[in-house]
Design a protein around this motif. Structure first.
Motif, PDB file in Angstrom:
ATOM      1  N   ALA A 237       0.822  -1.207   0.000  1.00 15.87           N
ATOM      2  CA  ALA A 237       0.000   0.000   0.000  1.00 15.87           C
ATOM      3  C   ALA A 237       0.857   1.257   0.000  1.00 15.87           C
ATOM      4  CB  ALA A 237      -0.915  -0.002   1.213  1.00 15.87           C
ATOM      5  N   ASN A 238       2.076   1.128   0.478  1.00 13.93           N
ATOM      6  CA  ASN A 238       2.947   2.294   0.530  1.00 13.93           C
ATOM      7  C   ASN A 238       3.761   2.481  -0.748  1.00 13.93           C
ATOM      8  OD1 ASN A 238       2.116   3.029   3.041  1.00 13.93           O
ATOM      9  ND2 ASN A 238       3.583   1.676   4.070  1.00 13.93           N
ATOM     10  N   SER A 239       3.530   1.603  -1.741  1.00 15.19           N
ATOM     11  CA  SER A 239       4.283   1.748  -2.980  1.00 15.19           C
ATOM     12  C   SER A 239       3.853   3.024  -3.684  1.00 15.19           C
ATOM     13  CB  SER A 239       4.061   0.536  -3.877  1.00 15.19           C
ATOM     14  OG  SER A 239       2.815   0.688  -4.519  1.00 15.19           O
ATOM     15  N   GLY A 272      -7.059   7.143 -23.325  1.00 15.14           N
ATOM     16  CA  GLY A 272      -6.049   6.110 -23.585  1.00 15.14           C
ATOM     17  C   GLY A 272      -4.745   6.437 -22.883  1.00 15.14           C
ATOM     18  N   ASN A 273      -3.945   5.416 -22.592  1.00 11.53           N
ATOM     19  CA  ASN A 273      -2.612   5.599 -22.017  1.00 11.53           C
ATOM     20  C   ASN A 273      -2.638   6.499 -20.775  1.00 11.53           C
ATOM     21  OD1 ASN A 273       0.116   5.283 -21.755  1.00 11.53           O
ATOM     22  ND2 ASN A 273       0.665   6.606 -23.484  1.00 11.53           N
ATOM     23  N   LEU A 274      -3.505   6.160 -19.821  1.00 12.36           N
ATOM     24  CA  LEU A 274      -3.645   6.982 -18.618  1.00 12.36           C
ATOM     25  C   LEU A 274      -2.675   6.553 -17.519  1.00 12.36           C
ATOM     26  CD1 LEU A 274      -7.543   7.226 -18.445  1.00 12.36           C
ATOM     27  CD2 LEU A 274      -5.949   8.956 -19.281  1.00 12.36           C
ATOM     28  N   HIS A 275      -2.250   7.512 -16.730  1.00 10.04           N
ATOM     29  CA  HIS A 275      -1.339   7.254 -15.611  1.00 10.04           C
ATOM     30  C   HIS A 275      -2.009   7.669 -14.305  1.00 10.04           C
ATOM     31  CE1 HIS A 275       2.415   6.962 -18.156  1.00 10.04           C
ATOM     32  NE2 HIS A 275       1.511   7.392 -19.009  1.00 10.04           N
ATOM     33  N   PHE A 276      -1.628   6.986 -13.231  1.00  4.27           N
ATOM     34  CA  PHE A 276      -2.053   7.433 -11.899  1.00  4.27           C
ATOM     35  C   PHE A 276      -0.995   8.431 -11.444  1.00  4.27           C
ATOM     36  CE2 PHE A 276      -4.253   3.462 -12.429  1.00  4.27           C
ATOM     37  CZ  PHE A 276      -5.484   3.699 -11.852  1.00  4.27           C
ATOM     38  N   ALA A 277      -1.320   9.722 -11.521  1.00  8.40           N
ATOM     39  CA  ALA A 277      -0.333  10.765 -11.240  1.00  8.40           C
ATOM     40  C   ALA A 277      -0.544  11.328  -9.842  1.00  8.40           C
ATOM     41  CB  ALA A 277      -0.457  11.874 -12.274  1.00  8.40           C
ATOM     42  N   HIS A 278       0.542  11.775  -9.259  1.00  6.60           N
ATOM     43  CA  HIS A 278       0.482  12.340  -7.916  1.00  6.60           C
ATOM     44  C   HIS A 278       0.213  13.840  -7.976  1.00  6.60           C
ATOM     45  CE1 HIS A 278       2.409   8.914  -5.603  1.00  6.60           C
ATOM     46  NE2 HIS A 278       2.477   8.517  -6.853  1.00  6.60           N
ATOM     47  N   GLY A 285       7.085  14.067  -1.179  1.00  2.00           N
ATOM     48  CA  GLY A 285       6.368  13.555  -0.011  1.00  2.00           C
ATOM     49  C   GLY A 285       4.904  13.233  -0.259  1.00  2.00           C
ATOM     50  N   GLY A 286       4.429  13.350  -1.512  1.00  2.00           N
ATOM     51  CA  GLY A 286       3.035  13.042  -1.830  1.00  2.00           C
ATOM     52  C   GLY A 286       2.760  11.558  -1.644  1.00  2.00           C
ATOM     53  N   ALA A 287       1.695  11.243  -0.905  1.00  2.00           N
ATOM     54  CA  ALA A 287       1.390   9.837  -0.615  1.00  2.00           C
ATOM     55  C   ALA A 287       0.554   9.235  -1.735  1.00  2.00           C
ATOM     56  CB  ALA A 287       0.645   9.757   0.706  1.00  2.00           C
ATOM     57  N   VAL A 291      -6.751  10.549  -2.428  1.00  2.00           N
ATOM     58  CA  VAL A 291      -6.823  12.011  -2.397  1.00  2.00           C
ATOM     59  C   VAL A 291      -5.685  12.620  -3.231  1.00  2.00           C
ATOM     60  CG1 VAL A 291      -6.719  14.050  -0.891  1.00  2.00           C
ATOM     61  CG2 VAL A 291      -7.904  11.990  -0.137  1.00  2.00           C
ATOM     62  N   ASN A 292      -4.522  11.988  -3.175  1.00  2.00           N
ATOM     63  CA  ASN A 292      -3.354  12.553  -3.856  1.00  2.00           C
ATOM     64  C   ASN A 292      -3.164  12.038  -5.275  1.00  2.00           C
ATOM     65  OD1 ASN A 292      -1.055  14.291  -3.809  1.00  2.00           O
ATOM     66  ND2 ASN A 292       0.228  12.453  -3.731  1.00  2.00           N
TER      67      ASN A 292
END
Ligand SMILES: [Zn+2]
Length: 324
Positions: A237-239, A272-278, A285-287, A291-292
């Motif tokens: 989960a912390n990855s 298409g080609n979506l990323h999970f961005a912070h 330090g963004g978790a 939310v982030n």
């Protein structure tokens, strides 16, 4: 009350009418040439990203409201003009048209561009195609023998045909689409076997059910979406990417679409080609929490890396691959 622009024109003398047409053509060409030159600079600065578009192509379509062919011609000309700026002048004074630039663009080299651009002046599209064929001759099309449908065969299934045709997805009426593509004998056989097993034999219904199953399976692997989510081990989960549960939540919340929003409020339409961005960068330090995290297309993901860490962060990626 609406005025009819044709009414005043109908009052012109023949000489005035022809003279005004000439003047308008000249203005149109100048405007097109300048537009192409400006688009080249917008492309270079990648300003379409801030406007909520993932590419110059999308920007021309969605913000400037050009059609696809108009967009393709202007972008091709803009990119060719960056390499050979004399194209702008040729466009402006009407020596060469956008179609000719479109045909020639990928064949222009430092060695041949003077000659080719010169030869294309005041030529029709067909004549320019001959010029291209001379520089880049194509091999003869090989003779092929293909099974063509008889009327009775093609009537058997309106979806699967053994005719050589490009895939077509065309809207027929609101919410109704005609989908046509060439399928192999194996595909046709699978369809028959599925039809034997199902009550509803309509290929459209079968196609929809097959796509639903495929979509579900793809989403499961791509976005860790499962019917019964397992509890993630604490370490995972912390990855940086976030746990499967978090990614599932973000995907659902963002509707499977890039969430970048331009200052004028238009949201990027990329799916298409979506990323999970912070939102707050991981390095800052963004978790990896819901939310982030938010969905971003590849272009906006790179754009924000540049904004966060300075221009050039995504430069290596950018030079390796240009968006179409
Ligand atoms: Zn985007």
């Amino acid at each position: 009350m609406k005025t009819n622009p044709l009414a005043s024109i109908s009052q012109l003398t023949d000489a005035d009418l022809l003279s005004r047409v000439k003047s308008l053509v000249s203005r149109e060409r100048t405007a097109t040439a300048w537009l192409v030159a400006h688009l080249a600079e917008v492309d270079e600065r990648r300003l379409y990203l801030g406007e909520g578009c993932s590419s110059l192509f999308t920007y021309c379509l969605q913000v400037l409201h050009f059609s696809e062919p108009e967009t393709n011609l202007r972008i091709t000309a803009a990119r060719a003009a960056r390499r050979f700026p004399e194209i702008i002048e040729q466009l402006a004074d009407g020596r060469i048209h956008l179609s000719a630039v479109g045909k020639l663009a990928k064949h222009l080299t430092v060695e041949n561009h003077d000659e080719l651009l010169g030869a294309a002046e005041h030529k029709t599209r067909k004549e320019v195609e001959k010029l291209v064929a001379a520089v880049d001759p194509q091999p003869d099309v090989p003779s092929t023998a293909r099974k063509l449908p008889t009327p009775s065969e093609s009537a058997e299934s309106h979806l699967f045909q053994t005719r050589l045709a490009p895939a077509i997805v065309a809207p027929l009426a609101p919410e109704r689409y005609r989908i046509q593509f060439t399928a192999s004998a194996e595909t046709q056989d699978k369809l028959r076997r599925v039809q034997d097993l199902l009550k509803d034999k309509d290929p459209a219904v079968i196609f929809d059910r097959a796509l639903t199953m495929l979509l579900d399976s793809l989403e499961k692997t791509k976005f860790a979406k499962t019917a019964r989510p397992r509890k993630s081990p604490g370490t995972k989960a912390n990855s940086r990417r976030g746990s499967a549960a978090v990614r599932r939540e973000v995907w659902k919340r963002d509707g499977g679409q890039c969430t970048f929003v331009a200052p004028d409020g238009r949201r990027c339409t990329e799916r298409g080609n979506l990323h999970f961005a912070h939102a707050t960068a991981y390095a800052l330090g963004g978790a990896p929490t819901a939310v982030n995290l938010r969905l971003r297309c590849a272009a906006h993901n790179a754009h924000e890396a540049d904004l966060d860490f300075g221009p050039g962060t995504s430069l290596i990626r950018r030079n390796r691959k240009r968006p179409p």
